[in-house]
Design a protein around this motif. Structure first.
Motif, PDB file in Angstrom:
ATOM      1  N   SER A  49      52.818  42.191  38.571  1.00 20.39           N
ATOM      2  CA  SER A  49      51.352  42.690  38.888  1.00 20.39           C
ATOM      3  C   SER A  49      50.329  41.669  38.116  1.00 20.39           C
ATOM      4  O   SER A  49      50.809  40.953  37.123  1.00 20.39           O
ATOM      5  CB  SER A  49      51.241  44.064  38.339  1.00 20.39           C
ATOM      6  OG  SER A  49      51.403  43.950  36.787  1.00 20.39           O
ATOM      7  N   THR A  71      41.827  43.936  36.472  1.00 22.40           N
ATOM      8  CA  THR A  71      42.357  45.351  36.117  1.00 22.40           C
ATOM      9  C   THR A  71      43.477  44.886  34.901  1.00 22.40           C
ATOM     10  O   THR A  71      43.697  43.646  34.518  1.00 22.40           O
ATOM     11  CB  THR A  71      43.312  45.806  37.096  1.00 22.40           C
ATOM     12  OG1 THR A  71      43.897  47.209  36.638  1.00 22.40           O
ATOM     13  CG2 THR A  71      44.639  45.155  37.377  1.00 22.40           C
ATOM     14  N   ASN A 105      40.828  46.682  44.276  1.00 27.79           N
ATOM     15  CA  ASN A 105      40.965  46.450  43.132  1.00 27.79           C
ATOM     16  C   ASN A 105      41.722  47.829  42.511  1.00 27.79           C
ATOM     17  O   ASN A 105      41.468  48.862  42.752  1.00 27.79           O
ATOM     18  CB  ASN A 105      39.869  46.246  42.111  1.00 27.79           C
ATOM     19  CG  ASN A 105      40.334  45.873  40.649  1.00 27.79           C
ATOM     20  OD1 ASN A 105      40.811  44.813  40.417  1.00 27.79           O
ATOM     21  ND2 ASN A 105      39.522  46.454  39.727  1.00 27.79           N
ATOM     22  N   ASP A 106      42.751  47.644  41.340  1.00 25.21           N
ATOM     23  CA  ASP A 106      43.202  48.629  40.651  1.00 25.21           C
ATOM     24  C   ASP A 106      42.318  49.195  39.738  1.00 25.21           C
ATOM     25  O   ASP A 106      42.848  49.094  38.370  1.00 25.21           O
ATOM     26  CB  ASP A 106      44.614  48.204  40.210  1.00 25.21           C
ATOM     27  CG  ASP A 106      45.547  49.389  39.669  1.00 25.21           C
ATOM     28  OD1 ASP A 106      45.159  50.510  39.889  1.00 25.21           O
ATOM     29  OD2 ASP A 106      46.480  49.056  38.856  1.00 25.21           O
ATOM     30  N   VAL A 131      48.355  45.198  42.078  1.00 22.77           N
ATOM     31  CA  VAL A 131      47.858  46.274  41.539  1.00 22.77           C
ATOM     32  C   VAL A 131      49.337  46.734  40.664  1.00 22.77           C
ATOM     33  O   VAL A 131      50.286  46.334  40.981  1.00 22.77           O
ATOM     34  CB  VAL A 131      47.699  47.635  42.432  1.00 22.77           C
ATOM     35  CG1 VAL A 131      46.292  47.266  43.325  1.00 22.77           C
ATOM     36  CG2 VAL A 131      48.673  47.873  43.567  1.00 22.77           C
ATOM     37  N   GLY A 132      49.011  47.563  39.896  1.00 15.56           N
ATOM     38  CA  GLY A 132      50.086  48.359  39.246  1.00 15.56           C
ATOM     39  C   GLY A 132      50.320  47.486  37.831  1.00 15.56           C
ATOM     40  O   GLY A 132      49.457  46.716  37.471  1.00 15.56           O
ATOM     41  N   ASN A 179      42.354  52.363  38.958  1.00 15.81           N
ATOM     42  CA  ASN A 179      43.123  53.387  38.355  1.00 15.81           C
ATOM     43  C   ASN A 179      43.799  53.028  37.035  1.00 15.81           C
ATOM     44  O   ASN A 179      43.642  53.845  35.931  1.00 15.81           O
ATOM     45  CB  ASN A 179      44.409  54.063  39.319  1.00 15.81           C
ATOM     46  CG  ASN A 179      43.854  54.714  40.348  1.00 15.81           C
ATOM     47  OD1 ASN A 179      42.824  55.433  40.426  1.00 15.81           O
ATOM     48  ND2 ASN A 179      44.759  54.915  41.471  1.00 15.81           N
ATOM     49  N   THR A 180      44.335  51.890  36.809  1.00 10.70           N
ATOM     50  CA  THR A 180      44.825  51.444  35.700  1.00 10.70           C
ATOM     51  C   THR A 180      43.778  51.142  34.451  1.00 10.70           C
ATOM     52  O   THR A 180      43.869  51.231  33.418  1.00 10.70           O
ATOM     53  CB  THR A 180      45.524  49.924  36.141  1.00 10.70           C
ATOM     54  OG1 THR A 180      46.646  50.182  36.788  1.00 10.70           O
ATOM     55  CG2 THR A 180      46.081  49.345  34.803  1.00 10.70           C
TER      56      THR A 180
END
Length: 712
Positions: free
Chosen positions: A19, A65, A104-105, A13-14, A107-108
């Motif tokens: 990442s 992501t 899973n990320d 993530v990130g 947010n991104t």
């Protein structure tokens, strides 16, 4: 174990240096590679009313992501808009579902949405409409969407991930995946797990995709049936060796290493085809394969090794970043704080660099397009329900090129069953049926007529005394001429007939030693055959346009070929073998060469583009459905998994049945041309031998085209 994979398998993530968002160029390349396939797929969906009338629904499974996630949505929107403009359709709204596992990320992704929407408005204009984006967390090995709610499913670099690590592979010590040192049971367990998972994936999507909807899937595979082939497992062998280096240095406990296996599988082509065929809900429209360098920034596909040490280290570093972005969450979940990830991937980087200096192994990518199967006849009849003339009094069916025997009345039975089922479903009175059976003047109509009393008795028995009536007539003559009065037919059916031409193409006297298009045919032969088909098929459509009522339909099934190349095996190989059998008889003095040189078949197996072009040029019909399916040369052969016959005995059985089927069709043509100068028994014995030899080397199959047309 399944829940463990669901919770731990995700990209890093990130947006940091290691990442996934910063190291997903490899995946971007794969997505962009699908552009032409996506374009072709979406174009083939244009007659899906639900897709282009209101809302086009797209699901991206294993979306990951970062910017790649919305790249696919942008590409699909562009393609749909382009197509709508091209054929003057109103632009639909778009519903995009982004799916990945729970970790899973997302947010991104969500933080990228405002810019994505602003770009859409800027590029497409204020009148663009709407694009609704939602995230659907969860495993695609479970249900994700309501029944028949998706038009297009896309998945890139995800289907090679399994639902769980295969069971019973505790003996795969010092390896983390299939490797050259793995015991045989490990290969079997991984293969079985993929087969189970992929069939499950197909079954679930079959419920969620609309009929005629499509899936475009890109995933890592391998180029050979050998599970240890380098393009399938070498990079993971190097990661395994890097872990072993850490074990030897006391940086990782060996027990942790021995209990770690990756829930991942790189299938070969045959495994993919086998699963699709076995599950049965989808047609395989396209199967492509392409290579990818381990370093996604490496554009050198010519050299088989890296040219110098500096280049190898750059490629090793970039490859390590990509693999780390994908595998770090899994590794840390298993090894916890007992492993230094930085050290592991430094070692991996060095091993990759050394490997690329010796041999430049590449990823083997598989790209497939599969279309949800459509019961063409049922769907067609259902679409005719508003035809008042069809369902109020008499439903009129014409079967063109009906042949003889029990198959001839099978179609009438199927149509009657479907109409009765539909009438019951929507509470309509059952119409009477008028069935016209058409074939050429030499057809054996007597046999058909002798079957009619039993056919009528069965109808009365199965449908009851109140069934009504079914009137059956025979109409001899060529379907390249008028056969029926204006606007008198509701449904026209033709199976295995439209590939027969009205005549042998003119000007192909130089097609010597061939009886059809072949690899040795001069260029003018291909052109002449193509033109004859185009002329004939347009004529066929023009004539039927006069005879079919407005809104009436045609369902046509005929032999075609899978490629624009006229010499593709599924289009002409069997005729090449028949020509070789005739040439054998020439060499043995059993047939005069001049007779072969003057014999060509009035037959043509078109490709998809030729069919679509003729329908478009003639202009009277809408193409509702275009399906393709394979058929073994031996109609009794149900094996669609193997690419060759498994032994001589099987080959000879298949060849014998193939020769029988072909003889039943070809013998009248051959005896008409060769007369008493040919021994037909000897000819088909020779063909049988040629077919058996051919199937032992490569199992060529018929390529069938099934289309549904409605009169405008």
């Amino acid at each position: 174990m399944v829940m463990e994979v669901e919770n731990t398998l995700h990209m890093k993530v990130g947006d940091g240096e290691s990442s996934y968002a910063s190291n997903s160029f490899l995946q971007e390349i794969a997505i962009r590679k699908t552009l032409q396939v996506l374009k072709h797929t979406i174009k083939g969906m244009v007659n899906l009313e639900t897709a282009f009338s209101k809302v086009f629904v797209l699901a991206d499974l294993g979306c990951g992501t970062g910017t790649n996630t919305l790249l696919l949505a942008s590409m699909v929107i562009d393609l749909v808009l382009e197509l709508c403009k091209e054929i003057n359709l109103k632009t639909p709204q778009f519903q995009v579902f982004l799916n990945d596992l729970f970790g899973n990320d997302f947010n991104t992704i969500f933080q990228l949405l405002p810019k994505f929407r602003a770009n859409l408005k800027k590029e497409k204009g204020e009148n663009f409409g709407s694009c609704f984006v939602s995230a659907i967390p969860g495993s695609f090995y479970g249900r994700l969407f309501p029944d028949e709610s998706l038009h297009l499913v896309h998945s890139s670099y995800s289907v090679h991930w399994l639902s769980q690590v295969p069971e019973g592979i505790e003996n795969n010590k010092t390896n983390i995946y299939m490797a050259k040192t793995s015991p045989p049971n490990v290969f079997e367990a991984y293969g079985n797990q993929f087969h189970t998972d992929f069939i499950k994936f197909l079954e679930l999507r079959a419920k969620e995709v609309v009929r005629g909807g499509c899936m475009v899937l890109t995933f890592l595979g391998r180029s050979s049936a050998d599970p240890t082939t380098d393009d399938g497992c070498r990079h993971l062998e190097l990661l395994s060796q890097s872990l072993l280096d850490m074990v030897k240095e006391g940086l990782v406990e060996e027990s942790y290493m021995n209990s770690f296996n990756v829930p991942y599988y790189t299938p070969c082509e045959d495994e993919v085809r086998k699963a699709i065929h076995k599950e049965g809900s989808f047609f395989l429209d396209t199967f492509n394969a392409f290579q990818g360098n381990w370093d996604p920034y490496d554009t050198d596909f010519t050299n088989m090794v890296d040219l110098n040490e500096q280049i190898s280290h750059i490629h090793g570093k970039n490859c390590a970043k990509v693999v780390r972005a994908v595998s770090e969450p899994m590794l840390t979940s298993h090894f916890g704080n007992s492993i230094n990830i930085d050290v592991l991937f430094q070692k991996f980087q060095m091993r990759v660099a050394e490997d690329l200096a010796k041999k430049k192994t590449r990823y083997f990518n598989i790209e497939i397009v599969i279309r949800k199967t459509l019961h063409v006849l049922k769907h067609t009849i259902k679409g005719m329900v508003n035809l008042e003339t069809a369902f109020s009094k008499v439903f009129v069916l014409a079967d063109l090129g009906c042949g003889t025997g029990t198959n001839t009345l099978l179609l009438a039975s199927m149509v009657i069953d479907l109409v009765l089922e539909l009438c019951k479903e929507i509470n309509l009175k059952t119409p009477q049926f008028q069935v016209f059976l058409n074939d050429l003047f030499g057809n054996d109509f007597n046999t058909i007529f002798q079957l009619l009393p039993k056919f009528r008795a069965n109808l009365k028995k199965e449908k009851g005394e109140n069934f009504g009536s079914c009137f059956v007539s025979a109409i001899p003559g060529s379907f390249y001429r008028r056969l029926f009065p204006d606007e008198s037919l509701h449904l026209v059916h033709s199976s295995y007939s439209v590939h027969w031409l009205s005549q042998v193409p003119e000007g192909i006297e130089n097609n010597k030693t061939n009886i059809y298009m072949a690899r040795t045919s001069p260029p003018n032969v291909f052109e002449a055959y193509g033109k004859q088909f185009h002329t004939d098929f347009i004529k066929f459509l023009e004539l039927r346009a006069k005879e079919v009522v407005r809104g009436g339909c045609m369902v046509l099934t005929f032999l075609g070929r899978s490629s624009a190349d006229p010499t593709t095996d599924d289009g002409c190989r069997l005729m090449e073998l028949l020509a070789q059998s005739l040439l054998d008889m020439v060499k043995e003095g059993l047939v005069e060469e001049s007779f072969i040189n003057s014999f060509n078949l009035p037959h043509y197996s078109p490709c998809e583009d030729e069919v679509r072009k003729a329908i478009h040029n003639e202009g009277s019909f809408c193409l509702n459905t275009f399906n393709v399916f394979q058929g073994n040369w031996d109609p009794y052969d149900t094996d669609y998994t193997n690419l060759v016959d498994l032994n001589d005995q099987i080959s000879h059985i298949h060849a014998k049945n193939c020769a029988k089927a072909l003889r039943a069709v070809m013998e009248p043509l051959l005896t008409s041309h060769f007369g008493n100068l040919i021994n037909i028994d000897v000819l088909f014995q020779k063909l049988q031998m040629h077919v058996a030899e051919d199937l032992a080397n490569k199992k060529t199959r018929y390529f069938n085209i099934a289309i549904s047309l409605s009169k405008k």
